[in-house]
Design a protein around this motif. Structure first.
Motif, PDB file in Angstrom:
ATOM      1  N   ARG A   1     -25.882  52.944 -37.705  1.00  0.00           N
ATOM      2  CA  ARG A   1     -25.226  53.944 -38.657  1.00  0.00           C
ATOM      3  C   ARG A   1     -25.944  54.279 -39.982  1.00  0.00           C
TER       4      ARG A   1
ATOM      5  N   GLU B   1     -28.455  56.809 -38.864  1.00  0.00           N
ATOM      6  CA  GLU B   1     -27.920  58.232 -38.636  1.00  0.00           C
ATOM      7  C   GLU B   1     -27.600  58.947 -39.998  1.00  0.00           C
ATOM      8  N   ASP B   2     -27.027  58.039 -40.960  1.00  0.00           N
ATOM      9  CA  ASP B   2     -26.815  58.736 -42.348  1.00  0.00           C
ATOM     10  C   ASP B   2     -28.077  59.223 -42.911  1.00  0.00           C
ATOM     11  N   TYR B   3     -29.513  58.266 -42.670  1.00  0.00           N
ATOM     12  CA  TYR B   3     -30.546  58.585 -43.425  1.00  0.00           C
ATOM     13  C   TYR B   3     -31.093  60.050 -42.899  1.00  0.00           C
TER      14      TYR B   3
ATOM     15  N   GLN C   1     -29.513  62.169 -40.944  1.00  0.00           N
ATOM     16  CA  GLN C   1     -28.758  63.474 -41.444  1.00  0.00           C
ATOM     17  C   GLN C   1     -29.130  64.117 -42.713  1.00  0.00           C
ATOM     18  N   HIS C   2     -29.173  63.233 -43.703  1.00  0.00           N
ATOM     19  CA  HIS C   2     -29.832  63.905 -44.950  1.00  0.00           C
ATOM     20  C   HIS C   2     -30.868  64.160 -45.240  1.00  0.00           C
TER      21      HIS C   2
END
Length: 70
Positions: free
Chosen positions: A60, A63-65, A67-68
């Motif tokens: 997670r 994924e967050d990193y 995506q940004h």
């Protein structure tokens, strides 16, 4: 190349990432995530010492990193 000793391997989007939890220089526990080529190096604080850090949690964070940054 990263030495895998003492680290856990996670494959995400056909890339290899290594992660581990260790105290930083100040003694605070941190989650460290590195790409295999060391081009990406992330560090996150451990929010709750009672909750284990799992591969799903690391996924997670990745994924967050990612995506940004795209």
């Amino acid at each position: 190349m990263i030495s895998p000793k003492g680290k856990r391997l996670l494959e995400y989007n056909m890339e290899k990432y290594y992660w581990f939890v260790r105290p930083d220089r100040t003694g605070s526990m941190k989650i460290h995530i590195f790409s295999e080529d060391k081009q990406m190096q992330l560090e996150y604080p451990v929010f709750d010492k009672e909750v284990p850090v799992t591969p799903a949690y690391i996924r997670r964070l990745l994924e967050d990193y990612l995506q940004h940054t795209q």
